[in-house]
Design a protein around this motif. Structure first.
Motif, PDB file in Angstrom:
ATOM      1  N   GLY A  91       0.837  -1.188   0.000  1.00 30.66           N
ATOM      2  CA  GLY A  91       0.000   0.000   0.000  1.00 30.66           C
ATOM      3  C   GLY A  91       0.874   1.239   0.000  1.00 30.66           C
ATOM      4  N   LYS A  92       0.650   2.132   0.962  1.00 30.99           N
ATOM      5  CA  LYS A  92       1.424   3.369   1.053  1.00 30.99           C
ATOM      6  C   LYS A  92       2.695   3.205   1.875  1.00 30.99           C
ATOM      7  CE  LYS A  92      -2.641   6.356   0.631  1.00 30.99           C
ATOM      8  NZ  LYS A  92      -3.460   7.419   1.279  1.00 30.99           N
ATOM      9  N   ASP A  93       2.855   2.059   2.511  1.00 29.86           N
ATOM     10  CA  ASP A  93       3.969   1.858   3.441  1.00 29.86           C
ATOM     11  C   ASP A  93       5.172   1.223   2.764  1.00 29.86           C
ATOM     12  OD1 ASP A  93       3.199   2.314   6.490  1.00 29.86           O
ATOM     13  OD2 ASP A  93       1.418   1.558   5.459  1.00 29.86           O
ATOM     14  N   ARG A  94       6.357   1.792   3.037  1.00 24.99           N
ATOM     15  CA  ARG A  94       7.584   1.090   2.691  1.00 24.99           C
ATOM     16  C   ARG A  94       7.779  -0.055   3.686  1.00 24.99           C
ATOM     17  NH1 ARG A  94      12.751   4.251   2.828  1.00 24.99           N
ATOM     18  NH2 ARG A  94      11.792   5.346   4.572  1.00 24.99           N
ATOM     19  N   VAL A  95       8.293  -1.166   3.188  1.00 24.29           N
ATOM     20  CA  VAL A  95       8.519  -2.336   4.038  1.00 24.29           C
ATOM     21  C   VAL A  95       9.915  -2.877   3.757  1.00 24.29           C
ATOM     22  CG1 VAL A  95       7.730  -4.647   4.674  1.00 24.29           C
ATOM     23  CG2 VAL A  95       6.057  -2.914   3.968  1.00 24.29           C
ATOM     24  N   TRP A  96      10.640  -3.182   4.840  1.00 25.09           N
ATOM     25  CA  TRP A  96      11.919  -3.888   4.758  1.00 25.09           C
ATOM     26  C   TRP A  96      11.743  -5.194   5.527  1.00 25.09           C
ATOM     27  CZ3 TRP A  96      15.125   0.740   7.049  1.00 25.09           C
ATOM     28  CH2 TRP A  96      15.106   1.822   6.127  1.00 25.09           C
ATOM     29  N   THR A  97      12.080  -6.302   4.935  1.00 24.59           N
ATOM     30  CA  THR A  97      11.797  -7.567   5.615  1.00 24.59           C
ATOM     31  C   THR A  97      12.726  -8.679   5.159  1.00 24.59           C
ATOM     32  OG1 THR A  97       9.997  -9.115   6.185  1.00 24.59           O
ATOM     33  CG2 THR A  97      10.075  -8.327   3.908  1.00 24.59           C
ATOM     34  N   HIS A  98      12.867  -9.666   6.005  1.00 23.02           N
ATOM     35  CA  HIS A  98      13.570 -10.909   5.649  1.00 23.02           C
ATOM     36  C   HIS A  98      13.181 -11.979   6.649  1.00 23.02           C
ATOM     37  CE1 HIS A  98      16.554 -13.465   3.754  1.00 23.02           C
ATOM     38  NE2 HIS A  98      16.881 -12.476   2.946  1.00 23.02           N
ATOM     39  N   GLY A  99      13.024 -13.192   6.150  1.00 28.59           N
ATOM     40  CA  GLY A  99      12.762 -14.326   7.017  1.00 28.59           C
ATOM     41  C   GLY A  99      13.964 -15.233   7.084  1.00 28.59           C
ATOM     42  N   GLY A 100      13.876 -16.245   7.930  1.00 25.13           N
ATOM     43  CA  GLY A 100      14.969 -17.194   8.062  1.00 25.13           C
ATOM     44  C   GLY A 100      14.473 -18.529   8.565  1.00 25.13           C
ATOM     45  N   ALA A 101      15.125 -19.592   8.121  1.00 27.30           N
ATOM     46  CA  ALA A 101      14.805 -20.940   8.601  1.00 27.30           C
ATOM     47  C   ALA A 101      16.079 -21.763   8.601  1.00 27.30           C
ATOM     48  CB  ALA A 101      13.753 -21.602   7.710  1.00 27.30           C
ATOM     49  N   ILE A 102      16.313 -22.458   9.687  1.00 30.17           N
ATOM     50  CA  ILE A 102      17.443 -23.368   9.795  1.00 30.17           C
ATOM     51  C   ILE A 102      17.013 -24.467  10.754  1.00 30.17           C
ATOM     52  CG2 ILE A 102      18.540 -22.085  11.697  1.00 30.17           C
ATOM     53  CD1 ILE A 102      21.248 -22.750  10.364  1.00 30.17           C
ATOM     54  N   ASN A 103      17.567 -25.644  10.615  1.00 23.42           N
ATOM     55  CA  ASN A 103      17.077 -26.818  11.346  1.00 23.42           C
ATOM     56  C   ASN A 103      16.540 -26.507  12.735  1.00 23.42           C
ATOM     57  OD1 ASN A 103      18.244 -27.957   9.111  1.00 23.42           O
ATOM     58  ND2 ASN A 103      19.256 -29.613  10.225  1.00 23.42           N
ATOM     59  N   GLY A 104      15.224 -26.613  12.893  1.00 22.17           N
ATOM     60  CA  GLY A 104      14.609 -26.443  14.204  1.00 22.17           C
ATOM     61  C   GLY A 104      14.247 -25.027  14.586  1.00 22.17           C
ATOM     62  N   TYR A 105      14.536 -24.053  13.729  1.00 16.20           N
ATOM     63  CA  TYR A 105      14.245 -22.646  14.043  1.00 16.20           C
ATOM     64  C   TYR A 105      13.636 -21.947  12.825  1.00 16.20           C
ATOM     65  CZ  TYR A 105      17.712 -23.223  17.856  1.00 16.20           C
ATOM     66  OH  TYR A 105      18.425 -23.630  18.960  1.00 16.20           O
ATOM     67  N   ASN A 106      12.768 -20.969  13.091  1.00 12.30           N
ATOM     68  CA  ASN A 106      12.246 -20.087  12.056  1.00 12.30           C
ATOM     69  C   ASN A 106      12.215 -18.669  12.606  1.00 12.30           C
ATOM     70  OD1 ASN A 106      10.959 -21.472   9.432  1.00 12.30           O
ATOM     71  ND2 ASN A 106      10.827 -22.892  11.174  1.00 12.30           N
ATOM     72  N   ALA A 107      12.347 -17.680  11.720  1.00 13.71           N
ATOM     73  CA  ALA A 107      12.460 -16.293  12.170  1.00 13.71           C
ATOM     74  C   ALA A 107      11.909 -15.343  11.120  1.00 13.71           C
ATOM     75  CB  ALA A 107      13.929 -15.949  12.447  1.00 13.71           C
ATOM     76  N   SER A 108      11.496 -14.157  11.578  1.00 14.98           N
ATOM     77  CA  SER A 108      11.077 -13.107  10.664  1.00 14.98           C
ATOM     78  C   SER A 108      11.349 -11.751  11.298  1.00 14.98           C
ATOM     79  CB  SER A 108       9.585 -13.223  10.340  1.00 14.98           C
ATOM     80  OG  SER A 108       9.161 -12.154   9.504  1.00 14.98           O
ATOM     81  N   VAL A 109      11.872 -10.823  10.496  1.00 10.74           N
ATOM     82  CA  VAL A 109      12.031  -9.424  10.896  1.00 10.74           C
ATOM     83  C   VAL A 109      11.341  -8.575   9.838  1.00 10.74           C
ATOM     84  CG1 VAL A 109      13.649  -7.529  11.281  1.00 10.74           C
ATOM     85  CG2 VAL A 109      14.228  -9.836  12.072  1.00 10.74           C
ATOM     86  N   THR A 110      10.380  -7.764  10.261  1.00 13.94           N
ATOM     87  CA  THR A 110       9.662  -6.871   9.340  1.00 13.94           C
ATOM     88  C   THR A 110       9.676  -5.466   9.904  1.00 13.94           C
ATOM     89  OG1 THR A 110       8.245  -8.611   8.451  1.00 13.94           O
ATOM     90  CG2 THR A 110       7.435  -6.355   8.260  1.00 13.94           C
ATOM     91  N   MET A 111      10.079  -4.515   9.065  1.00 16.87           N
ATOM     92  CA  MET A 111      10.174  -3.109   9.477  1.00 16.87           C
ATOM     93  C   MET A 111       9.304  -2.232   8.582  1.00 16.87           C
ATOM     94  SD  MET A 111      14.329  -2.976   9.968  1.00 16.87           S
ATOM     95  CE  MET A 111      14.697  -4.414   8.945  1.00 16.87           C
ATOM     96  N   LEU A 112       8.636  -1.259   9.182  1.00 20.33           N
ATOM     97  CA  LEU A 112       7.921  -0.199   8.467  1.00 20.33           C
ATOM     98  C   LEU A 112       8.679   1.093   8.755  1.00 20.33           C
ATOM     99  CD1 LEU A 112       4.229  -1.092   9.449  1.00 20.33           C
ATOM    100  CD2 LEU A 112       5.554  -1.941   7.499  1.00 20.33           C
ATOM    101  N   PRO A 113       9.692   1.419   7.950  1.00 21.10           N
ATOM    102  CA  PRO A 113      10.600   2.504   8.323  1.00 21.10           C
ATOM    103  C   PRO A 113       9.941   3.873   8.449  1.00 21.10           C
ATOM    104  CG  PRO A 113      10.990   1.772   6.067  1.00 21.10           C
ATOM    105  CD  PRO A 113      10.081   0.766   6.692  1.00 21.10           C
ATOM    106  N   ASP A 114       8.904   4.142   7.665  1.00 20.33           N
ATOM    107  CA  ASP A 114       8.260   5.451   7.762  1.00 20.33           C
ATOM    108  C   ASP A 114       7.463   5.606   9.050  1.00 20.33           C
ATOM    109  OD1 ASP A 114       9.306   6.147   5.278  1.00 20.33           O
ATOM    110  OD2 ASP A 114       7.616   5.255   4.211  1.00 20.33           O
ATOM    111  N   ARG A 115       7.052   4.487   9.632  1.00 18.62           N
ATOM    112  CA  ARG A 115       6.326   4.514  10.905  1.00 18.62           C
ATOM    113  C   ARG A 115       7.270   4.259  12.082  1.00 18.62           C
ATOM    114  NH1 ARG A 115       0.266   2.386  10.317  1.00 18.62           N
ATOM    115  NH2 ARG A 115       0.017   2.366   8.053  1.00 18.62           N
ATOM    116  N   LYS A 116       8.533   3.945  11.804  1.00 17.91           N
ATOM    117  CA  LYS A 116       9.493   3.558  12.841  1.00 17.91           C
ATOM    118  C   LYS A 116       8.945   2.401  13.680  1.00 17.91           C
ATOM    119  CE  LYS A 116      12.745   6.742  12.107  1.00 17.91           C
ATOM    120  NZ  LYS A 116      12.230   7.326  10.859  1.00 17.91           N
ATOM    121  N   ALA A 117       8.360   1.432  12.984  1.00 14.75           N
ATOM    122  CA  ALA A 117       7.756   0.276  13.642  1.00 14.75           C
ATOM    123  C   ALA A 117       8.380  -1.004  13.092  1.00 14.75           C
ATOM    124  CB  ALA A 117       6.249   0.251  13.421  1.00 14.75           C
ATOM    125  N   ALA A 118       8.470  -2.006  13.947  1.00 11.20           N
ATOM    126  CA  ALA A 118       9.037  -3.291  13.526  1.00 11.20           C
ATOM    127  C   ALA A 118       8.497  -4.402  14.403  1.00 11.20           C
ATOM    128  CB  ALA A 118      10.562  -3.263  13.605  1.00 11.20           C
TER     129      ALA A 118
END
Length: 468
Positions: free
Chosen positions: A321-348
């Protein structure tokens, strides 16, 4: 796969697992926001549904850590409770740290990202692999195959030992042609950094990225990680979730996905990145490095569901939509992860789990909605349709990446895709997007890039298959 159950049955399952999970534990020093109980409820249900033993969540609002919480179990054998400050492996979230370290080296003029890597690593001279640039490696555009090797050589010399041995068989297409996710390319970028920076890879990331951001627990070194509170990785076994044994370790691929980190410390990294490198009133990393990391360089077909998705240095950057998004996920044996940032809102939002990651999206969506009022715009999905004659002619062919092959055939006026002995039906969604449905299981999306009237590449799971 969704399974329909009666509301009473679902409630019974959730309550039973919630009783095992127990109460979430907040990180010290945080004020509990009014929306926290609702997020806690979503997180518990997500764990119950995914069967992951535990999770840690950190939420950034207005550029500050607003909430950090641990849920469930860190270890199913000892029944140790998960706490917010526990270390978990974060898989490919690691790549944004490798990218930031390289960006700092570039800003300090200690590395030129645009020159052939053989100019930096003389042992690669005379090899085709030595002709790619660090920029291409870091943006998955070097034309290299992908492989992720969970177990391999150990010891900090392993990165150089392995990378000096790589051969030209790594190529599936010419450098600079297209994006295709490649863990070996990021590992090589880490080794190039070692040579240019005159330090071991882990020391460079620590000194240039993690310690300036006051990430005190996060580490690449398992023997250090084990001296801190740590959550064990789990995967499904014959009797439910069981620990991954032995612990996954391959020092030669640290740069691509082996970081141990806590959710609150990843929040610090996100805060600094969204604030031009600043955190706690100090410059953790340079504004120039931040620009390098968060600039989109190569188109990322289907990247994380974002509009105009591009790949930066270890980040998918785009818009929702109107929001910029910076993101990346990750997976490695037995673990999963996600980091998502909305830089214009200074939210993550940071979500780390020590088991299956199918509940991450629900937790992340709820956190963004509750904390900052963000909801991903609803998009009316195009109705899948049969390919027309011109589309069939453009797509029919054999597409290869290493030993992995996708074959598109025409049968009775319709498209079929063959992979690994399985025949799948193919429908068009728009003009460059395919819906591929196996005999059993859910449909998946495959993207096509057409050059001169023929599909040159098919993209499945962020990996490109080149027309043969």
């Amino acid at each position: 796969m969704l399974i329909s159950r009666s509301p009473i049955a679902v409630a019974t399952v959730v309550l039973a697992i919630a009783a095992r999970i127990g109460h979430a534990q907040a990180a010290p020093g945080t004020t509990t926001p009014s929306w926290a109980p609702r997020l806690d409820s979503v997180a518990r249900v997500a764990l119950a549904t995914s069967k992951a033993p535990g999770a840690t969540v950190a939420v950034v609002v207005d550029g500050k850590l607003a909430y950090a919480q641990g849920y469930g179990l860190a270890n199913v054998e000892t029944q140790q409770r998960m706490t917010a400050d526990m270390l978990l492996r974060v898989g490919s979230v690691t790549k944004m740290f490798t990218g930031t370290m390289l960006a700092e080296l570039a800003e300090q003029q200690r590395i030129d990202m645009s020159v052939p890597i053989a100019d930096i690593v003389p042992s690669l001279k005379g090899k085709k692999v030595g002709a790619v640039t660090t920029q291409q490696l870091m943006t998955h555009s070097a034309g290299w195959l992908d492989n992720a090797v969970a177990y391999g050589r150990m010891g900090e010399g392993a990165l150089g030992e392995v990378m000096r041995e790589v051969g030209d068989t790594l190529f599936y297409t010419e450098p600079g042609r297209t994006f295709s996710y490649s863990n070996p390319s990021i590992s090589m970028a880490g080794y190039v950094a070692e040579v240019a920076g005159k330090q071991r890879f882990a020391a460079l990331v620590e000194s240039l990225v993690m310690r300036p951001a006051a990430m005190k627990l996060s580490t690449f070194k398992p023997l250090e990680a084990l001296t801190y509170p740590i959550a064990m990785g789990h995967q499904a076994g014959a009797n439910g979730m069981q620990m991954v044994r032995p612990m996954t370790e391959n020092t030669a691929q640290w740069a691509a996905g082996f970081l141990f980190a806590t959710a609150p410390e990843l929040a610090r990294f996100a805060i600094a990145l969204m604030n031009g490198g600043m955190i706690d009133g100090a410059q953790a990393f340079s504004a120039g490095a931040v620009r390098r990391v968060t600039t989109g360089y190569v188109a990322h077909p289907g990247g994380s569901g974002l509009d105009s998705a591009m790949y930066g240095y270890g980040l998918v950057v785009g818009r929702s939509g109107k929001d910029r998004v910076w993101t990346h996920g990750g997976a490695i044996n037995g673990y999963n992860a996600s980091v998502t940032m909305l830089p214009d809102r200074k939210a993550a939002v940071i979500v780390l789990v020590n088991g299956p990651g199918s509940g991450i999206d629900a937790i992340e969506s709820a956190a963004l909605q509750l904390a900052v009022g963000y909801a991903q715009p609803k998009v009316t999905a195009a109705v899948p349709r049969d390919a027309n004659a011109a589309e069939r002619a453009a797509l029919v062919g054999r597409y290869v990446q290493g030993r992995n092959v996708l074959e598109v055939r025409e049968q009775d006026g319709a498209l079929k895709m063959l992979q690994g002995g399985i025949t799948m039906t193919v429908k068009m969604v728009g003009t460059q997007e395919l819906e591929v449905t196996p005999p059993q299981g859910a449909p998946r999306r495959v993207y096509a890039r057409t050059d001169n009237g023929k599909a040159a590449y098919l993209y499945a799971g962020s990996r490109a298959f080149a027309r043969q």
